[in-house]
Design a protein around this motif. Structure first.
Motif, PDB file in Angstrom:
ATOM      1  N   ALA A 184       0.614  -1.433   0.086  1.00  0.00           N
ATOM      2  CA  ALA A 184      -0.239   0.099  -0.001  1.00  0.00           C
ATOM      3  C   ALA A 184       0.811   1.284  -0.004  1.00  0.00           C
ATOM      4  N   LEU A 185       2.134   1.263   0.382  1.00  0.00           N
ATOM      5  CA  LEU A 185       2.894   2.103   0.555  1.00  0.00           C
ATOM      6  C   LEU A 185       4.115   2.456  -0.494  1.00  0.00           C
ATOM      7  N   ARG A 186       3.785   1.651  -1.700  1.00  0.00           N
ATOM      8  CA  ARG A 186       4.824   1.506  -2.473  1.00  0.00           C
ATOM      9  C   ARG A 186       4.951   2.857  -3.541  1.00  0.00           C
ATOM     10  N   VAL A 187       5.681   3.387  -4.193  1.00  0.00           N
ATOM     11  CA  VAL A 187       5.844   4.121  -5.205  1.00  0.00           C
ATOM     12  C   VAL A 187       5.643   3.730  -6.527  1.00  0.00           C
ATOM     13  N   ASP A 188       5.129   4.639  -7.431  1.00  0.00           N
ATOM     14  CA  ASP A 188       4.877   4.214  -8.782  1.00  0.00           C
ATOM     15  C   ASP A 188       5.972   4.576  -9.685  1.00  0.00           C
ATOM     16  N   LYS A 189       5.928   4.107 -10.801  1.00  0.00           N
ATOM     17  CA  LYS A 189       6.911   3.893 -11.988  1.00  0.00           C
ATOM     18  C   LYS A 189       7.360   5.594 -12.092  1.00  0.00           C
TER      19      LYS A 189
END
Length: 429
Positions: free
Chosen positions: A305-310
């Motif tokens: 849920a906390l990950r960043v996008d490309k």
């Protein structure tokens, strides 16, 4: 005489005008059609002539579909939270454009199989901080602290100094953030003084970790003391250090600002930092430290849920590997060069009839970084009434009011934008 409203051009005729038709291709027909309807309504109300409808629409066409407007930051605050914090480098902007389509973010072009997400960015981050055994990236520094609490202290205590229970902006407070994870805060010491003994006395079987937080936007001076990271590493529990501002290594102009490399050298188990402050990159939470702990953070269910996008991964890698960022350039600008630019701009504006003068100024880091540090700068001072007109202009320019003058501080204006700034001020005269 006939009704002049009959002369108002039809919608399809206005939409067929070449400039407007081209804008509809990039901005979307619905948005452009709404501008046409608004211009036609102004003509019906007698606010503009029927023959001015096309010009009215063209004048109101936005540069992009987004409601966000580019702003020339002339405030003297290098990392201005309300203006989006760190402006990205040209390399980072190019990387975002390149990553806008399909990319190999989780795909190996060599094997044709799934690959580790953001591997290039993580490698660049690890290279930037060799002392870190492992690294991870989440969507902001608050998220990094949240993930630490969820992983290391579920149902346990987090030992933290009372003097470091800070508010991080917009009413959000570190104690509330950590408590939301189900962890319990064990406050030690006092607002102005906390010793290593205070931490040691609080350690017990329910301790998840010790948290060391860099105060944001303020300094406590006078009868004060605090325990450094190195004093807390022998207490038998992990030490998590939040250095906040995103300084990866010591900087000569900011000798008192904590940095990631020093915190790791002092024995911190995990260090968190922001990507969009002194690092000069996109909004991101950066995690460095012990390989086993970082792996636990990475595998926690909340990490998804906390990950960043490309786009963030692309901009962050370009920031780490690319040329000097605008924030670093502003930080290291020579005051003599700033004064020369201010004198040149002021002289040019005076020749155009503007009441302008070059003045000394003081800039700050902002964004919670280096509180209390003042950077000598130079500004162009114009009448205070210019401030509103500059904000509503194109491009928007934001300065600051000091003693009935609007100061346009050049430490936060790239030299390449001097001509743009001059024209923006001249139009307000």
């Amino acid at each position: 005489m006939g009704d002049p409203r009959r002369a108002i051009p039809r919608t399809d005729a206005v939409l067929a005008e070449p400039r407007i038709a081209k804008a509809a291709e990039t901005l979307g027909r619905d948005l452009v059609k709404s501008l046409v309807a608004a211009a036609q309504q102004r003509a019906r109300a007698g606010e503009i002539e029927p023959g001015e409808v096309v010009a009215e629409v063209v004048a109101r066409l936005p540069a992009t579909v987004s409601s966000l407007r580019p702003v020339l930051n002339a405030t003297g605050v290098l990392v201005h939270t309300n203006l989006g914090r760190a402006p990205l480098s040209a390399a980072a902007l190019d990387a975002i454009v390149a990553a806008g389509g399909a990319t190999d973010v989780e795909f190996s072009l060599e094997t044709g199989e799934r690959a580790k997400r953001g591997r290039g960015t993580l490698a660049a981050l690890a290279e930037a901080v060799p002392r870190a055994a492992a690294v991870h990236v989440v969507n902001n520094n608050a998220a990094a602290l949240l993930l630490c609490a969820l992983t290391l202290a579920p149902g346990k205590e987090i030992v933290v100094s009372r003097g470091e229970l800070v508010e991080i902006g917009d009413g959000f407070r570190i104690p509330d953030l950590l408590a939301s994870t189900g962890a319990r805060l064990r406050e030690v010491g006092t607002t102005n003084r906390t010793s290593a003994r205070d931490y040691a006395a609080a350690i017990g079987p329910d301790t998840g970790f010790v948290l060391k937080i860099h105060p944001s936007n303020y300094r406590v001076t006078g009868f004060t003391s605090e325990a450094g990271v190195a004093e807390l590493t022998g207490l038998g529990v992990p030490v998590v250090a939040d250095v906040g501002s995103g300084l990866l290594a010591p900087h000569p102009l900011l000798p008192d600002e904590p940095d990631v490399t020093t915190a790791l050298a002092d024995g911190a188990s995990l260090v968190t930092a922001s990507g969009d402050k002194l690092l000069g990159g996109p909004q991101a939470g950066l995690l460095f430290g012990d390989a086993e702990l970082v792996q636990r953070l990475r595998r926690h269910p909340a990490a998804r849920a906390l990950r960043v996008d490309k786009l963030t991964l692309a901009a962050l890698e370009a920031t780490l590997r690319g040329p000097e960022t605008p924030v670093r350039a502003a930080l290291s600008a020579e005051v003599g060069d700033l004064q020369k630019r201010a004198e040149t701009l002021a002289a040019s504006l005076r020749s155009a009839g503007v009441d302008a003068e070059a003045v000394d100024s003081t800039a700050v880091v902002g964004g919670g970084g280096a509180p209390g540090v003042e950077l000598p700068s130079a500004a162009v001072a114009v009448p205070a009434r210019y401030a509103e007109a500059l904000r509503s202009g194109e491009p928007a320019v934001v300065g600051r009011i000091v003693r009935d003058r609007c100061l346009l501080d050049l430490r936060t204006v790239p030299p390449a934008d001097d001509a743009t700034l001059r024209e923006a001020v001249r139009r307000c005269g």
